[in-house]
Scaffold this motif. Structure first.
Motif, short mmCIF file in Angstrom:
data_model
loop_
_atom_site.label_atom_id
_atom_site.label_comp_id
_atom_site.label_asym_id
_atom_site.label_seq_id
_atom_site.Cartn_x
_atom_site.Cartn_y
_atom_site.Cartn_z
N ARG A 81 -51.68 34.09 -15.96
CA ARG A 81 -52.47 32.91 -15.65
C ARG A 81 -52.76 32.10 -16.92
NH1 ARG A 81 -55.35 32.94 -10.49
NH2 ARG A 81 -54.67 34.75 -9.33
N ARG A 86 -60.58 37.01 -16.99
CA ARG A 86 -61.07 37.25 -15.64
C ARG A 86 -62.27 38.17 -15.69
NH1 ARG A 86 -56.27 39.20 -12.33
NH2 ARG A 86 -55.18 37.87 -13.77
N LEU A 122 -61.26 33.44 -13.09
CA LEU A 122 -61.13 34.24 -11.88
C LEU A 122 -62.15 35.36 -11.92
CD1 LEU A 122 -59.16 34.90 -9.40
CD2 LEU A 122 -58.07 36.49 -10.97
N GLN A 124 -62.91 39.01 -9.87
CA GLN A 124 -62.29 39.96 -8.93
C GLN A 124 -63.16 41.20 -8.81
OE1 GLN A 124 -58.56 40.40 -11.02
NE2 GLN A 124 -59.27 42.20 -12.12
N THR A 126 -62.91 45.41 -6.78
CA THR A 126 -62.21 46.34 -5.90
C THR A 126 -63.26 46.99 -5.01
OG1 THR A 126 -62.37 48.20 -7.46
CG2 THR A 126 -60.39 46.81 -7.59
N HIS A 135 -66.94 44.72 2.81
CA HIS A 135 -65.85 43.73 2.93
C HIS A 135 -66.38 42.44 3.55
CE1 HIS A 135 -62.92 47.39 3.24
NE2 HIS A 135 -63.52 47.31 2.07
N GLU A 139 -66.52 38.80 1.66
CA GLU A 139 -65.89 37.63 2.27
C GLU A 139 -66.92 36.52 2.49
OE1 GLU A 139 -63.94 39.40 5.65
OE2 GLU A 139 -62.36 40.26 4.37
N PHE A 143 -65.06 35.65 -1.51
CA PHE A 143 -63.95 36.45 -2.01
C PHE A 143 -62.90 36.60 -0.92
CE2 PHE A 143 -67.26 37.58 -4.96
CZ PHE A 143 -66.60 37.86 -6.15
N GLU A 144 -61.63 36.67 -1.32
CA GLU A 144 -60.53 36.87 -0.39
C GLU A 144 -59.85 38.19 -0.67
OE1 GLU A 144 -57.87 33.57 -0.78
OE2 GLU A 144 -59.44 32.11 -0.38
N ALA A 145 -59.48 38.88 0.39
CA ALA A 145 -58.71 40.13 0.25
C ALA A 145 -57.26 39.74 -0.01
CB ALA A 145 -58.84 40.97 1.52
N SER A 146 -56.94 39.48 -1.28
CA SER A 146 -55.66 38.89 -1.64
C SER A 146 -54.63 39.88 -2.17
CB SER A 146 -55.87 37.80 -2.69
OG SER A 146 -56.43 38.36 -3.86
N HIS A 147 -55.05 41.07 -2.55
CA HIS A 147 -54.13 42.01 -3.19
C HIS A 147 -54.26 43.40 -2.56
CE1 HIS A 147 -54.12 38.84 -6.14
NE2 HIS A 147 -53.10 39.41 -6.75
#
Length: 155
Positions: A81, A86, A122, A124, A126, A135, A139, A143-147
């Motif tokens: 990036r 991040r 960014l 992030q 986990t 979760h 959301e 936050f998005e569950a992108s990975h």
């Protein structure tokens, strides 16, 4: 949502037992944390490393003189990036009797503001697959569950 009387500060060594107790106070944490005083030695060693690293911030959230929550914020430099920084938010816990009062949201608002101030592009986190309530909470914060993540246990 603003929660009156919250103070965010860097954790001190004398906070460690309270922090570990918060980490242990859920079904997953109860399986992997050692909340008794005799079991604090590995946490003390980890705390010393965290405290010595300027890219780590172990935060306690106080309300009315009590530790109401905790989180760890890590600033991660990287080449991807465009060499972006991040923020990594981990180990978020709010005292059981204070959950649902907006402290978790306030903790994330604080952590995200810290990331912005440090120049992160960014943020992030986990989370364990089994934490469905968490979760939904993440959301709701945007936050998005992108990975998809993987772990390899080395112990």
């Amino acid at each position: 949502m603003t929660v009156p009387g919250l103070q965010f500060r860097r954790a001190r060594a004398e906070d460690l037992a309270d922090i570990v107790a918060l980490l242990a106070d859920d079904p997953l944490g109860a399986q992997r944390e050692q909340a008794d005083v005799q079991g604090l030695a590995p946490y003390r060693a980890a705390f010393a490393q965290i405290e010595a690293d300027p890219n780590q911030f172990l935060c306690v959230i106080e309300q009315a003189g009590r530790i109401a929550g905790t989180l760890q914020l890590s600033i991660l430099p990287g080449l991807s990036r465009g060499g972006a920084l991040r923020g990594q938010i981990e180990a978020v816990r709010v005292a059981r009797d204070l959950r649902g009062a907006g402290i978790g949201r306030a903790a994330f608002d604080w952590a995200i503001a810290q990331c912005r101030a440090r120049g992160c592009t960014l943020v992030q986190l986990t989370t364990d697959r089994s934490r469905a309530d968490a979760h939904r909470f993440y959301e709701g914060l945007g936050f998005e569950a992108s990975h998809l993540g993987y772990k390899l246990s080395l112990d």
